[in-house]
Design an enzyme around this catalytic site. Structure first.
Site, mmCIF file in Angstrom:
data_model
loop_
_atom_site.group_PDB
_atom_site.id
_atom_site.type_symbol
_atom_site.label_atom_id
_atom_site.label_comp_id
_atom_site.label_asym_id
_atom_site.label_seq_id
_atom_site.Cartn_x
_atom_site.Cartn_y
_atom_site.Cartn_z
ATOM 1 N N SER A 138 0.851 -1.184 0.000
ATOM 2 C CA SER A 138 0.000 0.000 0.000
ATOM 3 C C SER A 138 0.889 1.236 0.000
ATOM 4 O O SER A 138 1.773 1.376 0.851
ATOM 5 C CB SER A 138 -0.901 0.009 1.243
ATOM 6 N N LYS A 164 -1.269 -1.085 -4.249
ATOM 7 C CA LYS A 164 -2.443 -0.266 -3.918
ATOM 8 C C LYS A 164 -2.031 1.190 -3.881
ATOM 9 O O LYS A 164 -1.090 1.565 -3.185
ATOM 10 C CB LYS A 164 -3.045 -0.680 -2.571
ATOM 11 N N LYS A 166 -3.180 5.077 -3.134
ATOM 12 C CA LYS A 166 -4.157 5.968 -2.509
ATOM 13 C C LYS A 166 -4.520 7.075 -3.495
ATOM 14 O O LYS A 166 -3.642 7.648 -4.148
ATOM 15 C CB LYS A 166 -3.582 6.594 -1.235
ATOM 16 N N ASP A 191 -7.328 3.039 -3.763
ATOM 17 C CA ASP A 191 -8.001 3.160 -2.470
ATOM 18 C C ASP A 191 -8.361 4.620 -2.259
ATOM 19 O O ASP A 191 -7.490 5.476 -2.153
ATOM 20 C CB ASP A 191 -7.085 2.665 -1.346
ATOM 21 N N GLU A 216 -11.299 0.718 -3.926
ATOM 22 C CA GLU A 216 -11.706 0.463 -2.546
ATOM 23 C C GLU A 216 -12.363 1.703 -1.936
ATOM 24 O O GLU A 216 -11.808 2.792 -1.991
ATOM 25 C CB GLU A 216 -10.477 0.066 -1.728
ATOM 26 N N ASP A 241 -14.557 -1.393 2.485
ATOM 27 C CA ASP A 241 -13.644 -1.433 3.622
ATOM 28 C C ASP A 241 -14.376 -0.843 4.826
ATOM 29 O O ASP A 241 -14.994 -1.558 5.615
ATOM 30 C CB ASP A 241 -12.378 -0.647 3.266
ATOM 31 N N LYS A 265 -10.617 -6.292 7.807
ATOM 32 C CA LYS A 265 -9.632 -5.832 8.774
ATOM 33 C C LYS A 265 -10.084 -6.312 10.152
ATOM 34 O O LYS A 265 -11.216 -6.021 10.570
ATOM 35 C CB LYS A 265 -9.503 -4.307 8.748
ATOM 36 N N GLY A 293 -4.480 -3.623 5.900
ATOM 37 C CA GLY A 293 -3.557 -3.272 6.966
ATOM 38 C C GLY A 293 -3.919 -1.950 7.621
ATOM 39 O O GLY A 293 -4.570 -1.094 7.019
#
Length: 371
Positions: A138, A164, A166, A191, A216, A241, A265, A293
């Site tokens: 990530s 991943k 952001k 994400d 996400e 999520d 998670k 995570g």
């Protein structure tokens, strides 16, 4: 047979991340959290880790609220009730609404203790069969696209199975397109951390051109309905999520077709028992899951590894090695990644020893509760 909990210890730690981590919410350099420790009558110790942040930007919980709820409510409930199996903790904690990260920190330590008393790895105690797991990486929002490409290239060379990225408004399509152009064979997901609304639907639909693994949580952190509307007009799978706090949320999201993938998670859903229930339901309904995570230190990372040993974790998770985040972790050996894979430890419990020197060095407060 009752799990005889003789003592519980709460340690508040403060550790500095190797690199600042930036999302659409802001930037974090230091991580405060709790390590929970439960001790039985024969000297076995079980360890858990809280994952709430110092401010309530991910959800309503914080490090301080975790402490309050654990001390004033959860530990007294454990005093008053017998625990025969870690699954019992779900029912014992049920009178307390939400506060899932506080619950998870306590329950995780009991799962570790339970596995150690049985002398089996935590993964086996949960029903996991895998010997190794695939992991992705990530990457927070970078100063420039060139910085991002350099960072992605580094992790691709290290063999991570998925990247991943952001995103947020004005840091999305062009950024992802540059990554896909530079690394066309690397699975990429985005994400959004709830940075968009349905007013951004045209911009989100543009992402379909890029062949992403998933996007996400593009919409509100507590939404299921609008995600259903968005998924209906997007080819890219939506992964939920922050919207998923329980098995009940999972059932509603699947029924409404709000997503095609779910990120589990442990802290967000209240512990390993609920995470396993969500996994089992998704397996029965053909929904792939993966383990997200929360910038965990070694104990929380070990719990993620054990959970990911379950069969429906078909997509690489965010559980990178310890050295990705910390100059020094609190477990030994530290979690390591070889060619994008982590070998699941075969020692009892979480499978890693606590580095007591490191634990003491990073501890800023501790409190012991006799049971």
């Amino acid at each position: 047979m009752t799990i005889p909990i003789e003592q519980i210890k709460l340690r508040r730690l403060k550790m500095q991340l190797k690199h600042p981590f930036t999302t659409s919410f802001g930037t974090m350099q230091n991580k405060e959290f709790f390590i929970t420790e439960v001790l039985d009558n024969t000297g076995n110790q079980g360890f858990g880790e809280s994952v709430a942040f110092s401010s309530p930007w991910y959800n309503e919980e914080t490090v301080q609220t975790n402490y309050h709820v654990m001390k004033e409510f959860l530990i007294p409930l454990l005093r008053e009730n017998d625990i025969h199996h870690p699954d019992d903790v779900l029912d014992v904690f049920s009178p307390i609404r939400r506060n899932n990260m506080a619950k998870s920190a306590m329950e995780g330590a009991i799962w570790d203790l339970y596995a150690k008393r049985r002398k089996v790895p935590l993964a086996e105690a949960l029903g996991g069969k895998k010997e190794e797991i695939d992991v992705g990486i990530s990457i927070g929002i970078q100063p420039t696209i060139d910085d991002l490409l350099n960072t992605v290239g580094k992790y691709v060379q290290e063999g991570f199975k998925r990247v991943k990225i952001k995103i947020k408004p004005n840091w999305d399509y062009d950024v992802l397109a540059a990554v896909k152009k530079e690394f066309p064979d690397v699975p990429v997901m985005a994400d959004a951390n709830s940075a968009y609304t349905l007013e951004d639907i045209n911009q989100l639909q543009r992402l379909d051109e890029l062949g992403l693994m998933m996007i996400e949580q593009p919409l509100a952190h507590d939404d299921i309905v609008d995600h259903s509307k968005l998924q209906a007009v997007m080819q890219t799978p939506i992964c939920l999520d922050e919207s998923i706090h329980s098995l009940e949320d999972t059932k509603k999201a699947i029924q409404l077709e709000s997503c095609r993938i779910i990120n589990i998670k442990i802290g967000r859903v209240g512990g390993l028992s609920e995470a396993k229930r969500i996994h089992d339901y998704c397996r029965a309904h053909g929904i792939p899951v993966w383990c997200g995570g929360m910038l965990e230190a070694g104990v929380g990372r070990a719990h993620n590894i054990a959970l990911t040993s379950l069969s429906q974790f078909a997509l690489p998770g965010d559980t990178a090695g310890s050295s990705r985040y910390w100059k020094k972790d609190i477990i030994t050996p530290e979690v390591t990644v070889e060619n994008g894979r982590i070998t699941i430890p075969n020692k009892p419990g979480i499978g890693y020893e606590i580095d007591k020197d490191a634990l003491n060095r990073f501890t800023v407060e501790e409190e012991t509760f006799k049971m």
